[in-house]
Design an enzyme around this catalytic site. Structure first.
Site, PDB file in Angstrom:
ATOM      1  N   GLU A  49       0.802  -1.220   0.000  1.00 13.59           N
ATOM      2  CA  GLU A  49       0.000   0.000   0.000  1.00 13.59           C
ATOM      3  C   GLU A  49       0.836   1.270   0.000  1.00 13.59           C
ATOM      4  O   GLU A  49       0.475   2.261  -0.645  1.00 13.59           O
ATOM      5  CB  GLU A  49      -0.960  -0.003   1.198  1.00 13.59           C
ATOM      6  CG  GLU A  49      -2.066  -1.043   1.116  1.00 13.59           C
ATOM      7  CD  GLU A  49      -1.636  -2.426   1.588  1.00 13.59           C
ATOM      8  OE1 GLU A  49      -0.454  -2.601   1.954  1.00 13.59           O
ATOM      9  OE2 GLU A  49      -2.492  -3.337   1.601  1.00 13.59           O
ATOM     10  N   PHE A  74      -5.640  -0.202   5.673  1.00 12.51           N
ATOM     11  CA  PHE A  74      -4.403  -0.409   4.934  1.00 12.51           C
ATOM     12  C   PHE A  74      -3.976   0.801   4.101  1.00 12.51           C
ATOM     13  O   PHE A  74      -2.787   0.983   3.858  1.00 12.51           O
ATOM     14  CB  PHE A  74      -4.524  -1.637   4.021  1.00 12.51           C
ATOM     15  CG  PHE A  74      -4.840  -2.912   4.754  1.00 12.51           C
ATOM     16  CD1 PHE A  74      -4.562  -3.049   6.104  1.00 12.51           C
ATOM     17  CD2 PHE A  74      -5.419  -3.973   4.099  1.00 12.51           C
ATOM     18  CE1 PHE A  74      -4.856  -4.219   6.789  1.00 12.51           C
ATOM     19  CE2 PHE A  74      -5.720  -5.156   4.769  1.00 12.51           C
ATOM     20  CZ  PHE A  74      -5.434  -5.282   6.124  1.00 12.51           C
TER      21      PHE A  74
END
Length: 312
Positions: A49, A74
Site C-alpha cells: 500500500e 491499509f
C-alpha cells in the site's frame, strides 16, 4: 457502497480519460467492467500500500487523476508517511477510497477494522476528509472529489448498507446536510452509522422530543457555519461517530468551539473507546459495546433531556 464506487468510477473514467484506479490486491472482480473498458488505466499494486500511494503521486504529477482503493486500515495508517509527504506536502489530487471504515471489519479483528483513520489524517495539511452515509452520497463524493486539487480521503462501508435518501440530496463537499428538522435536540453524525442515528431520532420523536438530524459528511474542512448555528439553537447536541472519541468528528467540532470561544451547549459524544477489541465480534455487537446503536443513543439522549428539563 463499494458497488456504487465501482459503477461511479467507471462512469467517471468514460467521461474523463485522466481517471485511473489503483487497487491494493482487492476487489479485482468488482473492477471487471472497468478493466474491460479501460485496461490501461487499472493497476493491481498488490499488498504494497505504501508503494501504491507513491505510484498514485507519480501518476497525479503526470496529469492523471488517481483513485486508490483498498481497506481503510491499509490505505491510511499503513502508509501515513506516504500520504503525508507524497500527497499532502505536494498537494496532489489523489483520492483515497477507504473500504470498510469503522467497525465494518470488526469480525477480523484490529488488523482490519479501523477507528483511528480520521484522527490520523485530520492532522495532515491540505487533505479533505469525507464520510458518506450511503451509496448515493458515495457517488456524489466521488464526482465532486474529481473537482478538487487536494488529496481527498473518502471513507465508505462495505456492502448492503441502508440507503437513507429517497431522492437526490443536496450533497456538497464541505457543507453539512440537514436530514431531519427539529427544535429540541440535534443529532450530528457522519458515515455509515447514520441509519442508526435516524432510527434513534425516530425513537426520540415518538417520545415527544423534536429532533434535528445533521449529516456532517465532510469532517475536514468542517462546515463552521452550520455548526455555529446549531450551537446557538440547541441546548442539547449528540455527536455520533463510528470512530474513536479521540480525534474524530466530535473532537473537530469541539476544537472549533473552543478556538471560536462560543457558548457550548450540553454535548453528548458517542463513539468507540480508547481500546482495541481483541475478540471476534460482529459489527452490530461492537456497536452495542460502544453504545452507538439506535436504542442506546436514544436512551442516553432521553435521560439527559429529562434531567435538563426537570432541573429547570
Amino acid at each position: 457502497m463499494r458497488s456504487s464506487f465501482a459503477d461511479e468510477i467507471l462512469s467517471a473514467a468514460c467521461s474523463d480519460d485522466r481517471v485511473v484506479v489503483l487497487s491494493g490486491d482487492i476487489g479485482n472482480q468488482m473492477f471487471d467492467d472497468f478493466q474491460k473498458h479501460h485496461p490501461d488505466r487499472f493497476y493491481n499494486c498488490g499488498i504494497a500500500e505504501a508503494n501504491m500511494i507513491g505510484m498514485a503521486a507519480g501518476l497525479a504529477m503526470s496529469g492523471l487523476r488517481p483513485f486508490v482503493y483498498t481497506f481503510s486500515a491499509f490505505d491510511t495508517i499503513r502508509c501515513l508517511e506516504q500520504i503525508r509527504i507524497d500527497l499532502c506536502f505536494q498537494k496532489l489530487p489523489v483520492v483515497i477510497i477507504g473500504l470498510g471504515g469503522g467497525l465494518t471489519y470488526a469480525p477480523l479483528g484490529p488488523t482490519h477494522y479501523i477507528c483511528e483513520d480520521i484522527a490520523a489524517l485530520r492532522t495532515l495539511p491540505n487533505i479533505i476528509i469525507v464520510a458518506p452515509a450511503d451509496a448515493i452520497e458515495t457517488r456524489f463524493a466521488i464526482r465532486q472529489s474529481l473537482m478538487k486539487e487536494n488529496p481527498v480521503y473518502i471513507r465508505i462501508g462495505k456492502k448492503n448498507e441502508p440507503v437513507i435518501h429517497s431522492d437526490s440530496p443536496d450533497f456538497t463537499i464541505g457543507k453539512g446536510l440537514v436530514l431531519r428538522e427539529g427544535s429540541n435536540v440535534c443529532l450530528i453524525s457522519a458515515g455509515t452509522i447514520m441509519p442508526e442515528v435516524l432510527k434513534a431520532a425516530d425513537i426520540l420523536i415518538a417520545s415527544g422530543i423534536s429532533v434535528r438530524v445533521v449529516n456532517l459528511h465532510t469532517i475536514k474542512p468542517l462546515d463552521q457555519k452550520i455548526v455555529k448555528e446549531l450551537f446557538e439553537t440547541f441546548p442539547l447536541i449528540g455527536i455520533i461517530e463510528e470512530h474513536s472519541l479521540i480525534g474524530g468528528l466530535s473532537s473537530s467540532i469541539l476544537e472549533w468551539a473552543i478556538d471560536e470561544q462560543v457558548n457550548i451547549p450540553t454535548i453528548l459524544r458517542f463513539g468507540t473507546a480508547d481500546e482495541f477489541i481483541y475478540d471476534s465480534i460482529t459489527q452490530n455487537n461492537a456497536r452495542i459495546r460502544y453504545g452507538i446503536t439506535a436504542e442506546l443513543i436514544a436512551k442516553k439522549i432521553q435521560d439527559t433531556w429529562m434531567k435538563q428539563n426537570i432541573c429547570r
